[in-house]
Design a protein around this motif. Structure first.
Motif, PDB file in Angstrom:
ATOM      1  N   ALA A   1       0.966  42.370   7.521  1.00 51.59           N
ATOM      2  CA  ALA A   1       1.011  43.622   6.512  1.00 51.59           C
ATOM      3  C   ALA A   1       2.637  42.260   5.566  1.00 51.59           C
ATOM      4  O   ALA A   1       2.498  43.417   3.980  1.00 51.59           O
ATOM      5  N   GLN A   2       3.420  42.066   5.889  1.00 47.74           N
ATOM      6  CA  GLN A   2       4.485  40.995   4.986  1.00 47.74           C
ATOM      7  C   GLN A   2       3.932  40.239   3.522  1.00 47.74           C
ATOM      8  O   GLN A   2       4.221  39.656   2.967  1.00 47.74           O
ATOM      9  N   ILE A   3       2.799  39.302   4.182  1.00 49.76           N
ATOM     10  CA  ILE A   3       1.800  38.153   3.517  1.00 49.76           C
ATOM     11  C   ILE A   3       1.047  38.879   2.371  1.00 49.76           C
ATOM     12  O   ILE A   3       0.043  39.564   2.078  1.00 49.76           O
ATOM     13  N   THR A   4       1.755  38.514   1.026  1.00 52.54           N
ATOM     14  CA  THR A   4       1.273  38.734  -0.453  1.00 52.54           C
ATOM     15  C   THR A   4       0.760  37.328  -0.915  1.00 52.54           C
ATOM     16  O   THR A   4       1.182  36.002  -0.704  1.00 52.54           O
ATOM     17  N   PRO A   5      -0.758  37.293  -1.764  1.00 51.64           N
ATOM     18  CA  PRO A   5      -0.414  36.296  -2.344  1.00 51.64           C
ATOM     19  C   PRO A   5      -0.101  35.663  -2.937  1.00 51.64           C
ATOM     20  O   PRO A   5       0.443  33.643  -2.540  1.00 51.64           O
ATOM     21  N   ALA A   6       1.598  35.741  -3.072  1.00 57.30           N
ATOM     22  CA  ALA A   6       2.442  34.717  -4.196  1.00 57.30           C
ATOM     23  C   ALA A   6       2.872  34.448  -2.858  1.00 57.30           C
ATOM     24  O   ALA A   6       3.695  33.209  -2.656  1.00 57.30           O
ATOM     25  N   LEU A   7       3.255  34.432  -0.877  1.00 57.89           N
ATOM     26  CA  LEU A   7       3.961  33.905  -0.422  1.00 57.89           C
ATOM     27  C   LEU A   7       2.348  32.659   0.441  1.00 57.89           C
ATOM     28  O   LEU A   7       3.070  31.742   1.201  1.00 57.89           O
ATOM     29  N   ALA A   8       1.573  32.566  -0.066  1.00 59.09           N
ATOM     30  CA  ALA A   8       0.290  31.878   0.499  1.00 59.09           C
ATOM     31  C   ALA A   8       0.864  30.594   0.670  1.00 59.09           C
ATOM     32  O   ALA A   8       1.837  30.316  -0.324  1.00 59.09           O
ATOM     33  N   PRO A   9       1.169  29.344   1.608  1.00 51.80           N
ATOM     34  CA  PRO A   9       1.417  28.469   1.326  1.00 51.80           C
ATOM     35  C   PRO A   9       0.586  27.150   1.307  1.00 51.80           C
ATOM     36  O   PRO A   9      -0.653  27.145   1.467  1.00 51.80           O
ATOM     37  N   ILE A  10       1.256  26.972   0.453  1.00 56.84           N
ATOM     38  CA  ILE A  10       0.343  25.904  -0.509  1.00 56.84           C
ATOM     39  C   ILE A  10       0.938  24.325  -0.561  1.00 56.84           C
ATOM     40  O   ILE A  10       1.927  23.804  -0.565  1.00 56.84           O
ATOM     41  N   PHE A  11       0.123  23.536   0.582  1.00 56.50           N
ATOM     42  CA  PHE A  11       0.674  22.036   1.025  1.00 56.50           C
ATOM     43  C   PHE A  11      -0.018  21.442   0.522  1.00 56.50           C
ATOM     44  O   PHE A  11      -1.888  21.529   0.639  1.00 56.50           O
ATOM     45  N   SER A  12       0.421  19.893   0.786  1.00 57.99           N
ATOM     46  CA  SER A  12      -0.761  18.570   0.339  1.00 57.99           C
ATOM     47  C   SER A  12      -0.892  18.209   1.580  1.00 57.99           C
ATOM     48  O   SER A  12      -0.713  18.939   2.563  1.00 57.99           O
ATOM     49  N   TYR A  13      -2.957  18.482   1.994  1.00 54.93           N
ATOM     50  CA  TYR A  13      -3.171  18.169   2.941  1.00 54.93           C
ATOM     51  C   TYR A  13      -4.695  16.757   2.680  1.00 54.93           C
ATOM     52  O   TYR A  13      -4.585  16.722   1.664  1.00 54.93           O
ATOM     53  N   THR A  14      -4.518  15.553   3.799  1.00 53.38           N
ATOM     54  CA  THR A  14      -5.347  14.370   3.567  1.00 53.38           C
ATOM     55  C   THR A  14      -6.640  14.843   4.637  1.00 53.38           C
ATOM     56  O   THR A  14      -5.703  14.685   5.838  1.00 53.38           O
ATOM     57  N   LEU A  15      -7.629  14.978   4.759  1.00 46.11           N
ATOM     58  CA  LEU A  15      -8.103  15.041   5.251  1.00 46.11           C
ATOM     59  C   LEU A  15      -9.276  13.956   6.376  1.00 46.11           C
ATOM     60  O   LEU A  15      -8.937  12.931   5.035  1.00 46.11           O
ATOM     61  N   PRO A  16      -8.719  13.780   7.525  1.00 48.72           N
ATOM     62  CA  PRO A  16      -9.439  12.675   7.561  1.00 48.72           C
ATOM     63  C   PRO A  16     -10.254  11.924   7.591  1.00 48.72           C
ATOM     64  O   PRO A  16     -11.311  12.140   7.438  1.00 48.72           O
ATOM     65  N   GLY A  17     -10.574  10.693   7.190  1.00 47.95           N
ATOM     66  CA  GLY A  17     -11.517  10.105   6.132  1.00 47.95           C
ATOM     67  C   GLY A  17     -10.559   9.929   4.214  1.00 47.95           C
ATOM     68  O   GLY A  17     -12.342   9.255   3.246  1.00 47.95           O
ATOM     69  N   GLU A  18     -10.497  10.984   4.217  1.00 50.48           N
ATOM     70  CA  GLU A  18      -9.907  10.728   2.746  1.00 50.48           C
ATOM     71  C   GLU A  18      -9.170   9.497   2.156  1.00 50.48           C
ATOM     72  O   GLU A  18      -8.048   9.735   3.491  1.00 50.48           O
TER      73      GLU A  18
END
Length: 799
Positions: free
Chosen positions: A411-428
């Protein structure tokens, strides 16, 4: 000129017989009575003939539908071919055209409505393609507005238009206007644009948003839209739309949120060694002796970067022992799962940090950089349990996000709090924001011709839960949500439009919008993807359904040997198995493949070396390649040049290569090249290209071109210089699963396709050279494709 469908009907005499039988039965009876009364037998003996016309006793048997799209009739080319050859001969005598070879004539005069032309490098396919268009327009009586030449990029279309205007102008004395050529030669996406705008509630495409690429509505028909995949960089507006969709889904969908959090954990997880030695040996012995000291030193280095992170119990402890009792240490535990956390040397460590001295009893003092590397390798090879590994600032941030959201109430999670993190999918190769990683793989899946969620549902149940599984689950939820969020803004991706139009029913798309697709000539066909092929066939099938007495046709022109865009969904398999993907009517016979074998660009030594690379390609069209230009003194195939024992920074590579390039440039100028292309330099990395352009500017070095391998496709020069190896990259588990689930490529994994593509890319590089080729790599033994030439003594020179 007789139209292809104007052939005499073989059943016409039967229909005429039936008509006579119905209209004049009484007259027939009178004829028979008169014959009998007037000496039937005598007349018969005298050679007179009496015809008995009978009505068929039963109705004709209905026929099943033929699944073929092309045919049943072939083009009527017999008389037209004579006329075309005569006119071309006249123009050749007037030195306005070059005489086509017999292989080229086979393409120009082809009679099959589904024809594939396999034209190798330097085979003269572009001019031949234009002559085919002339033949169809001027001798097969195909209407101008029923024929379209398609290519992938704006630049290639512009080249084809110029050639078409010049050549067709030799037939049409009134000239060929630029606007006419613009309508006849189109990019895939400009052709799609006009049809989509007429058929769908759409204001624009996602790929056109931002960057000045948006088109005004009044420009739809004339829009010359480039291939949106030509640029891999998202515009800020596109990134904002993706981020908005991701944030909203994270805040509102608990399953998606769980998948993302599981992905965060899995991306840090290192699995236990698959097979652990019974005891530590060799250098691992010293790595174990100093392991506690190294763990402590790494903790100190990471303390400057926020260690211990929230959610960590910072207790250094032995988290596994080898069979002979040797201990290796974790730097702490994850409070939520009690998983051990192992710190590695930070990717942004300074030289001072790398140079810290580590001392331990029984070992020589060494640097932290060297000791941390031995520690990482030892633990990965010996650990008997899974553990969390942190070696980059991004990984540290990922752990913090995971710890934060694992304890947060939904209930505390809002769109503004969504984690934006860098990610490397194995193979990229590089890390990108998570929403961009989802977009990249979703677009790739759609390029295979199936909706994302549908294809992902065909992947078998996993045997282990790893980050590819969590990523796939997140993508299956994200992609429909992303498309819905775009539609609310009256936007769609090109791929979603292609899928929608491919499933269109008769009447849903105005036939007038499809007329130009009745006869298609597709250039650079080796770069086509299944989703584009399906769309082309679907639009032509709608034309057949609207009036099956009017034929459709397709001619693909290209070279699967130069297919180098598999990483974005293109597939040479469509070219290799053309007859299976583009079925023809039974009466017409299966689709035809023609092969161009002459190479008018490169000398024999260059062609021979290029063919050595193709021997390594598993799936390809088999054809000969015959060099036409004569060899001259000093001409040579691939000459290898080693410039170091390890990969170097782009600026270092450029400085190392500049003298060699300048030397070869001077040699090429001494050959008095007839064109502006004396030397073409190709690099694997764009950063190396940019560094070389700064050192060797065009203003100071005329007739010198510097590009990446992919940019150089279609270009040529007397001397080609290749820098860095063409390699397949890392294993790509997720795309391997997607390939298998698609069913499009039996017994052919994405990793195998990447290996084949590496050799094809090298082939493209070698065949840019007309007379000489130099290939510079850091170390031949460490290469994938360059080492093909190591044992070739006839052309091998190691500098």
């Amino acid at each position: 000129m007789q139209h292809p469908n104007d052939k005499p009907d073989p059943n016409l005499h039967q229909r005429f017989d039936r008509l006579l039988a119905k209209m004049i039965p009484e007259y027939i009876s009178q004829i028979i009575a008169w014959a009998r009364a007037n000496g039937f037998e005598e007349g018969k003996k005298a050679g007179q003939r009496i015809f008995h016309i009978r009505e068929p006793s039963s109705s004709p048997v209905s026929k099943d539908l033929d699944p073929g799209l092309y045919g049943p009739a072939r083009f009527e080319v017999a008389q037209a071919s004579l006329q075309m050859r005569a006119r071309v001969k006249q123009l050749v005598e007037e030195k306005l055209l070059s005489e086509p070879t017999e292989h080229q004539w086979s393409m120009i005069l082809a009679d099959h409505p589904a024809t594939c032309v396999s034209a190798g490098a330097g085979s003269g396919k572009s001019t031949t393609l234009v002559l085919r268009v002339v033949f169809m327009l001027e001798y097969l009586d195909i209407a101008d507005d029923e024929i379209t030449v398609i290519s992938f990029t704006k630049g290639s279309c512009q080249d084809l238009r110029r050639t078409l205007r010049r050549v067709l102008g030799l037939w049409r004395t009134s000239g060929v206007s630029e606007s006419w050529a613009l309508r006849r030669v189109r990019t895939f996406h400009s052709l799609l644009y006009g049809i989509a705008m007429a058929a769908l509630p759409l204001q624009d495409f996602f790929e056109n948003v931002g960057g000045g690429r948006r088109k005004a509505a009044e420009d739809i028909e004339e829009a010359d839209i480039d291939n949106p995949m030509a640029s891999s960089n998202l515009t800020p507006d596109q990134a904002a739309l993706l981020s908005e969709a991701y944030r909203m889904l994270f805040a509102t969908d608990g399953d998606f949120r769980s998948d993302i959090l599981a992905l965060l954990t899995a991306s840090l997880m290192r699995p236990a060694a698959s097979s652990r030695p019974r005891q530590v040996t060799g250098w691992q012995h010293f790595a174990q002796l100093r392991d506690r000291a190294v763990a402590d030193a790494l903790g100190q280095v990471w303390s400057k970067r926020g260690w211990p992170f929230p959610g960590v119990e910072p207790t250094v402890y032995a988290f596994f022992r080898t069979m002979d009792g040797r201990e290796f240490f974790a730097n702490g535990k994850d409070r939520a799962t009690q998983q051990p956390i192992v710190l590695e040397l930070p990717s942004d460590a300074s030289e001072d940090e790398k140079g810290l001295v580590v001392e331990a009893e029984g070992c020589r003092p060494t640097t932290l950089g060297s000791a941390a590397d031995s520690r990482r390798t030892s633990i990965r090879g010996l650990a008997d349990r899974d553990y969390l590994s942190i070696g980059t600032v991004e990984a540290a941030q990922t752990f913090s996000y995971r710890a934060q959201y694992a304890t947060m109430d939904s209930a505390q999670i809002t769109p503004a709090l969504a984690p934006i993190f860098s990610y490397t999918l194995p193979g990229e190769f590089k890390a990108v924001p998570i929403y961009e990683a989802l977009y990249d793989q979703g677009a790739f899946i759609e390029s295979l011709g199936q909706p994302v969620a549908t294809l992902l549902s065909h992947i078998p149940k996993p045997r282990v839960l790893d980050e590819t599984v969590y990523f796939g689950a997140a993508l299956a939820r994200f992609w429909p949500h992303f498309n819905q969020s775009l539609r609310r803004k009256h936007l769609m991706t090109y791929n979603e439009v292609l899928l929608a139009l491919t499933s269109a029913k008769p009447g849903q798309i105005p036939v007038s919008k499809l007329t130009a697709m009745r006869h298609l000539l597709v250039d650079e066909f080796q770069d086509i993807s299944p989703i584009l092929a399906n769309w082309l066939k679907a639009m032509q099938r709608l034309l057949v359904q609207s009036n099956q007495t009017l034929p459709v046709s397709v001619m693909s022109i290209g070279d699967d040997w130069q297919s180098i865009y598999g990483w974005r969904g293109s597939s040479p398999q469509l070219f290799i198995d053309f007859k299976d993907y583009f079925p023809a009517h039974e009466a017409c016979g299966e689709a035809v493949t023609l092969k161009f074998t002459d190479n008018f660009r490169s000398v024999k030594s260059v062609v021979d070396d290029a063919m050595r690379l193709l021997q390594m390609v598993r799936k390809k069209v088999t054809k000969d390649c015959i060099p036409v230009p004569p060899m001259k003194s000093g001409d040579h195939g691939v000459v290898l040049h080693e410039y170091g024992k390890a990969a170097k920074a782009p600026a270092d590579v450029a400085r190392e290569m500049a003298p060699l390039i300048e030397q070869r440039w001077q040699e090429a100028l001494a050959l008095n090249p007839a064109t502006d292309e004396a030397v073409i330099v190709m690099t694997r990395r764009g950063a190396v290209r940019d560094a070389l352009r700064r050192l060797l500017p065009a203003t100071k070095y005329p007739k010198l071109q510097i590009y990446t391998y992919h940019q150089a496709k279609g270009l040529e020069a007397d001397t080609a210089i290749m820098i860095e190896d063409c390699s397949p990259g890392r294993p790509f588990p997720f795309r391997n699963m997607v390939f298998e689930a698609s069913g499009s490529y039996p017994n052919y994994s994405y990793d195998q396709s990447a290996i084949d593509e590496a050799y094809r890319l090298a082939y493209v590089g070698v065949t840019r050279g007309r007379r000489r080729v130099v290939w510079a790599v850091p170390e031949v033994d460490a290469t994938t494709s360059a080492k093909v030439f190591k044992l070739q003594q006839s052309t091998l020179l190691l500098a």
